[in-house]
Design an enzyme around this catalytic site. Sequence first.
Site, mmCIF file in Angstrom:
data_model
loop_
_atom_site.group_PDB
_atom_site.id
_atom_site.type_symbol
_atom_site.label_atom_id
_atom_site.label_comp_id
_atom_site.label_asym_id
_atom_site.label_seq_id
_atom_site.Cartn_x
_atom_site.Cartn_y
_atom_site.Cartn_z
ATOM 1 N N GLY A 42 -15.380 2.532 -3.008
ATOM 2 C CA GLY A 42 -14.012 2.214 -3.442
ATOM 3 C C GLY A 42 -13.860 1.122 -4.475
ATOM 4 O O GLY A 42 -12.904 1.112 -5.235
ATOM 5 N N ASP A 98 -12.013 -2.984 -2.272
ATOM 6 C CA ASP A 98 -10.842 -2.310 -2.835
ATOM 7 C C ASP A 98 -9.577 -2.626 -2.052
ATOM 8 O O ASP A 98 -8.552 -2.973 -2.620
ATOM 9 C CB ASP A 98 -11.069 -0.783 -2.940
ATOM 10 C CG ASP A 98 -11.519 -0.146 -1.622
ATOM 11 O OD1 ASP A 98 -11.718 -0.873 -0.629
ATOM 12 O OD2 ASP A 98 -11.664 1.093 -1.587
ATOM 13 N N ASP A 101 -7.358 -3.165 5.163
ATOM 14 C CA ASP A 101 -6.330 -2.477 5.945
ATOM 15 C C ASP A 101 -6.332 -3.094 7.348
ATOM 16 O O ASP A 101 -5.669 -4.104 7.585
ATOM 17 C CB ASP A 101 -6.703 -0.983 5.923
ATOM 18 C CG ASP A 101 -5.694 -0.082 6.595
ATOM 19 O OD1 ASP A 101 -4.606 -0.540 6.925
ATOM 20 O OD2 ASP A 101 -6.002 1.105 6.805
ATOM 21 N N SER A 102 -7.108 -2.559 8.283
ATOM 22 C CA SER A 102 -7.188 -3.169 9.624
ATOM 23 C C SER A 102 -8.049 -4.435 9.609
ATOM 24 O O SER A 102 -7.962 -5.253 10.517
ATOM 25 C CB SER A 102 -7.778 -2.173 10.619
ATOM 26 O OG SER A 102 -9.145 -1.947 10.339
ATOM 27 N N GLY A 103 -8.908 -4.568 8.620
ATOM 28 C CA GLY A 103 -9.828 -5.704 8.543
ATOM 29 C C GLY A 103 -11.152 -5.423 9.239
ATOM 30 O O GLY A 103 -12.070 -6.246 9.221
ATOM 31 N N LYS A 129 -3.099 -4.855 3.049
ATOM 32 C CA LYS A 129 -1.940 -4.378 3.817
ATOM 33 C C LYS A 129 -1.743 -5.324 4.998
ATOM 34 O O LYS A 129 -2.290 -5.087 6.083
ATOM 35 C CB LYS A 129 -2.200 -2.963 4.343
ATOM 36 C CG LYS A 129 -2.343 -1.878 3.290
ATOM 37 C CD LYS A 129 -2.626 -0.528 3.972
ATOM 38 C CE LYS A 129 -2.878 0.575 2.985
ATOM 39 N NZ LYS A 129 -3.390 1.802 3.633
ATOM 40 N N ASP A 157 -9.840 6.580 -2.826
ATOM 41 C CA ASP A 157 -9.864 8.040 -2.764
ATOM 42 C C ASP A 157 -9.024 8.614 -1.636
ATOM 43 O O ASP A 157 -8.713 7.943 -0.656
ATOM 44 C CB ASP A 157 -11.303 8.519 -2.568
ATOM 45 C CG ASP A 157 -11.802 8.235 -1.154
ATOM 46 O OD1 ASP A 157 -11.738 7.060 -0.729
ATOM 47 O OD2 ASP A 157 -12.208 9.184 -0.464
ATOM 48 N N ARG A 163 -10.276 8.966 -7.506
ATOM 49 C CA ARG A 163 -10.812 7.618 -7.774
ATOM 50 C C ARG A 163 -10.649 7.237 -9.240
ATOM 51 O O ARG A 163 -10.584 6.072 -9.584
ATOM 52 C CB ARG A 163 -12.309 7.557 -7.420
ATOM 53 C CG ARG A 163 -12.613 7.712 -5.948
ATOM 54 C CD ARG A 163 -14.084 7.364 -5.697
ATOM 55 N NE ARG A 163 -14.557 7.804 -4.389
ATOM 56 C CZ ARG A 163 -14.428 7.106 -3.257
ATOM 57 N NH1 ARG A 163 -13.817 5.945 -3.264
ATOM 58 N NH2 ARG A 163 -14.907 7.574 -2.122
HETATM 59 P P1 IMP Z 1 -10.260 -1.384 7.197
HETATM 60 O O1 IMP Z 1 -11.640 -1.410 7.787
HETATM 61 O O2 IMP Z 1 -9.267 -0.756 8.156
HETATM 62 O O3 IMP Z 1 -9.793 -2.713 6.684
HETATM 63 O O4 IMP Z 1 -10.290 -0.352 6.026
HETATM 64 C C1 IMP Z 1 -10.836 -0.660 4.828
HETATM 65 C C2 IMP Z 1 -11.348 0.563 4.107
HETATM 66 O O5 IMP Z 1 -10.556 1.733 4.372
HETATM 67 C C3 IMP Z 1 -11.217 0.301 2.636
HETATM 68 O O6 IMP Z 1 -12.414 -0.238 2.145
HETATM 69 C C4 IMP Z 1 -10.926 1.679 2.068
HETATM 70 O O7 IMP Z 1 -12.130 2.308 1.735
HETATM 71 C C5 IMP Z 1 -10.241 2.420 3.191
HETATM 72 N N1 IMP Z 1 -8.770 2.405 3.019
HETATM 73 C C6 IMP Z 1 -7.849 1.679 3.689
HETATM 74 N N2 IMP Z 1 -6.599 1.930 3.283
HETATM 75 C C7 IMP Z 1 -6.717 2.871 2.296
HETATM 76 C C8 IMP Z 1 -5.766 3.545 1.453
HETATM 77 O O8 IMP Z 1 -4.534 3.346 1.505
HETATM 78 N N3 IMP Z 1 -6.291 4.424 0.558
HETATM 79 C C9 IMP Z 1 -7.624 4.687 0.443
HETATM 80 N N4 IMP Z 1 -8.543 4.071 1.208
HETATM 81 C C10 IMP Z 1 -8.100 3.180 2.132
HETATM 82 MG MG MG Z 2 -13.684 0.319 0.742
#
Ligand code: IMP
Ligand code: MG
Length: 173
Positions: A42, A98, A101-103, A129, A157, A163
Amino acid sequence: MDKKISVFISEEKIQARVKELGAQIAHDYQGKSLHLLCLLKGSFIFCADLCRHIDLPLEVSFLSLSSYGNETSSSGQVNFLSEIPKELEGKDVLIVEDIVDSGFTIAKLREKLQKFPLKSLRLCTLLFKPTQLKHPVSIEYVGFSIEDKFVVGYGLDLAQNYRQLPFVGLVEQ
Ligand code: IMP
Ligand code: MG
């Protein structure tokens, strides 16, 4: 894939913000050299643009991770598809991501990196987010904080598509 994508953050806004982030990073690490750890896939476009705005002695390495599969919500699992690069050791490392989101991805990565003797570790993410954050992570550099919307483009993506878009967009229903 051929869905209608609307512009959410324009190319101009992204480019202006990336330039600012690069200048801020160069200022904060003044007199040092920096090692960027680009999280694939990403972050490849963000990292390529960002590194050209960081006026410091610079190294770049890559780590391939996957968390989403082909879905639009996190799988709650992070797969490390490549080894942590050994060349990070003893360096000032800046993770380039990139989107947070949840971290979960960053929490898992930071946990893994604890075994590596780094001089310092910080994180720069293009998108964040805040309402979705479930794992406490410190983020030193954020491009844009956004609402909880699934976004594509500028490296991000949907099932490996979109992308290459120069902007961050929303997939129309
Ligand atoms: P986390 O582990 O929930 O913080 O998610 C992080 C990963 O999920 C990022 O590195 C992205 O690859 C993917 N991701 C989270 N939100 C999005 C989105 O809105 N669009 C595309 N990929 C996302
Ligand atoms: Mg990523």
